[in-house]
Scaffold this motif. Structure first.
Motif, mmCIF file in Angstrom:
data_model
loop_
_atom_site.group_PDB
_atom_site.id
_atom_site.type_symbol
_atom_site.label_atom_id
_atom_site.label_comp_id
_atom_site.label_asym_id
_atom_site.label_seq_id
_atom_site.Cartn_x
_atom_site.Cartn_y
_atom_site.Cartn_z
ATOM 1 N N LYS A 334 39.107 24.498 45.023
ATOM 2 C CA LYS A 334 40.606 25.030 44.951
ATOM 3 C C LYS A 334 41.053 26.485 45.280
ATOM 4 C CE LYS A 334 43.034 22.413 43.778
ATOM 5 N NZ LYS A 334 43.592 21.466 44.101
ATOM 6 N N GLY A 335 39.871 27.326 45.852
ATOM 7 C CA GLY A 335 40.159 28.446 46.109
ATOM 8 C C GLY A 335 40.178 29.504 45.121
ATOM 9 N N ASP A 336 40.020 29.392 43.876
ATOM 10 C CA ASP A 336 39.873 30.325 43.037
ATOM 11 C C ASP A 336 38.707 31.150 42.814
ATOM 12 O OD1 ASP A 336 40.459 31.611 40.788
ATOM 13 O OD2 ASP A 336 40.512 29.977 39.292
ATOM 14 N N LEU A 337 38.673 32.297 43.522
ATOM 15 C CA LEU A 337 37.722 33.213 43.639
ATOM 16 C C LEU A 337 37.290 33.848 42.217
ATOM 17 C CD1 LEU A 337 37.779 34.717 47.381
ATOM 18 C CD2 LEU A 337 36.318 33.039 46.498
ATOM 19 N N GLY A 338 38.538 34.153 41.529
ATOM 20 C CA GLY A 338 38.160 34.995 40.414
ATOM 21 C C GLY A 338 37.157 34.056 39.440
ATOM 22 N N GLU A 339 37.319 32.737 39.244
ATOM 23 C CA GLU A 339 36.688 31.960 38.297
ATOM 24 C C GLU A 339 35.249 31.677 39.016
ATOM 25 O OE1 GLU A 339 37.051 31.064 35.286
ATOM 26 O OE2 GLU A 339 38.972 31.774 35.180
#
Length: 517
Positions: A334-339
């Motif tokens: 999903k492109g959530d680089l933070g998590e």
């Protein structure tokens, strides 16, 4: 009588011989020199009769206005008597310079306040007595008692009451003056002026002041101070002590499979924490829901809740690695680089403990991640830790080839590697493929002129179709660079260099990722 010069050579001179020097007035300061016209009447000769070498000693200036004479202060007899008594009864332990300074300070303050004639100087304490009182307050009395004594204007020996006649709350500069030294040695400067140690600048209790000099080494003294600090020897009065730590990890008793993530603000309640057996069932359920619903907000919240339950129970097993790896893959998708970065950081620590998982797969992701964030220092660090066996791994070898292609500006090889990305590395490369396409278009515009077929752009930059390639060019202000020629669409590469150069600079300057290390 003015000298008479001879009218012509040979005649006798009827004049007095000039002296060999010209008397001048002594300068009293470091300002401008006194001009010749301001010399006193006692000067015997003017510049007209001075030798030639002395006539231009000072430039001519307008006569200065005479300053008004200062008003002479008539000291009363009581003050003169006070001064006489101050020097008649001198204490050998107090230097004469300190007595003169204190005497001058006392009379000056009384004069400035206009009470010079109203003070009863016969009852005023002598300067040496004032100095002794200050020494006693600064050396033996506590600070609070000293302040109370100073502010007590009713005390007959208090100079502040006699001079000011009011309870002034202003802190005077004399409060910061160093204590005068005894006659046995020179005055020692205070610690903040002499550049003393930090320990000398802190106000300690009387018990600590009276401690005898220790014969122990500095290292032993530091160890004792450290031990006292941990044993409660140094306690702060500005905050309450921290609650005692728990004896061990929390053991959860909850049986709920799904639970919302809430940030902890107090000690966890075991009734709201799920044990490992329940968390295993939760993981199976979340995998099923992700494959069926793909609701990322719900899945991410549930995984963070699972990670929290694992942390408070200090569960660090192969199951912990499985939870973090699963959440990292979903975050990449999903492109959530933070998590993803939070999971990757924890996985690095878990792999070092020898727990089972997929360390080579996620090390390859980490290399691509550092390529995306342009973190060259971290990239070099991880490359230095690679073993020969890891370099043969398919995912790591592909990540190293990507790095090599970008370092050599070989866009043709880079996009061939982009089409053959193993595992989930393609999701990471999707995050920086746009800027690399802009970079490749700059090279194409410099190398191929005046036009190239749009099909060439589609194949080289690995677009799925000519329509996608054309849309990419249009999105970056290249609409006028596309035209139709002989039934084919061509790209005017000779005119597009500056356009894509500006967009490339903007794309490489925006690397701001939440959760980046």
């Amino acid at each position: 009588m003015a000298p008479t010069w001879p009218a012509q050579p040979g005649m006798a001179a009827n004049y007095q011989a000039a002296p060999a020097f010209t008397p001048v007035q002594v300068r009293q300061n470091f300002g401008q020199p006194v001009p010749p016209h301001s010399y006193g009447a006692g000067t015997a000769y003017t510049t007209l009769h001075a030798p030639a070498a002395q006539t231009n000693m000072y430039p001519p200036a307008a006569p200065a206005q005479e300053e008004a004479p200062k008003k002479k202060i008539e000291w009363p007899d009581s003050v003169r008597s006070y001064v006489s008594r101050s020097f008649a009864d001198m204490d050998p332990s107090i230097p004469k310079a300190d007595i003169e300074a204190k005497l001058k300070e006392t009379i000056t303050q009384a004069t400035d306040k206009g009470i010079l004639f109203s003070i009863d100087w016969s009852t005023m304490p002598l300067p040496q007595q004032m100095i002794k009182d200050e020494r006693a307050r600064n050396s033996t009395l506590p600070q609070a008692l000293s302040q109370a004594h100073i502010s007590d204007t009713s005390h007959p020996m208090t100079y502040a009451a006699a001079v000011s006649g009011s309870n002034s709350k202003k802190r005077k500069s004399s409060d910061f003056e160093p204590v005068p030294a005894m006659a046995s040695g020179p005055a020692a400067p205070p610690p903040w002026r002499a550049g003393g140690r930090l320990e000398d600048r802190v106000t300690f209790s009387n018990e600590r002041r009276q401690e005898p000099a220790s014969t122990k080494s500095k290292f032993q003294q530091k160890l004792e101070k450290r031990q006292k600090r941990f044993d409660g020897g140094y306690k702060s009065t500005y905050r309450s002590p921290s609650p005692p730590p728990t004896r061990g990890p929390v053991v959860g008793t909850s049986t709920e499979l799904l639970k919302r993530y809430l940030r902890l603000t107090s000690a966890p309640n075991p009734a709201n924490v799920r044990p490992e057996a329940v968390l295993r069932k939760t993981l199976v359920l979340l995998k099923k829901k992700w494959s069926e619903e793909e609701n990322y907000n719900f899945i991410c919240d549930q995984f963070k809740s699972m990670r929290q339950d694992l942390t408070v129970q200090r569960i660090r097993t192969d199951f912990t690695v499985e939870v973090y790896e699963c959440h990292a893959r979903i975050a990449l998708e999903k492109g959530d680089l933070g998590e993803y970065n939070q999971c990757q950081t924890q996985l690095t620590a878990l792999y070092k403990q020898g727990l089972k998982g997929n360390p080579t797969e996620f090390k390859a992701y980490r290399i691509l991640y550092f390529i995306h964030t342009a973190n060259r220092i971290a990239l070099n660090d991880i490359l230095a830790t690679l073993t020969p066996a890891e370099k043969k791994d398919k995912g790591i070898k592909h990540a190293l080839d990507v790095r090599s292609a970008l370092a050599l500006a070989n866009y043709h090889r880079f996009f061939r590697l982009y089409a053959q990305t193993p595992n989930m590395g393609g999701w990471l490369m999707d995050m920086f493929v746009v800027r690399e396409r802009l970079n490749a278009l700059c090279y194409i515009c410099k190398a191929y002129k005046p036009v190239v077929p749009l099909r060439f752009i589609t194949d080289e930059l690995f677009f799925e179709s000519d329509a996608d390639a054309a849309q990419f060019i249009v999105d970056y202000d290249g609409r006028d660079l596309l035209s139709e020629k002989d039934g084919d669409i061509v790209f005017a590469s000779g005119k597009g260099y500056q356009i894509f150069l500006d967009h490339r600079a903007a794309a490489f300057s925006r690397i701001d990722i939440k959760g980046q290390i």
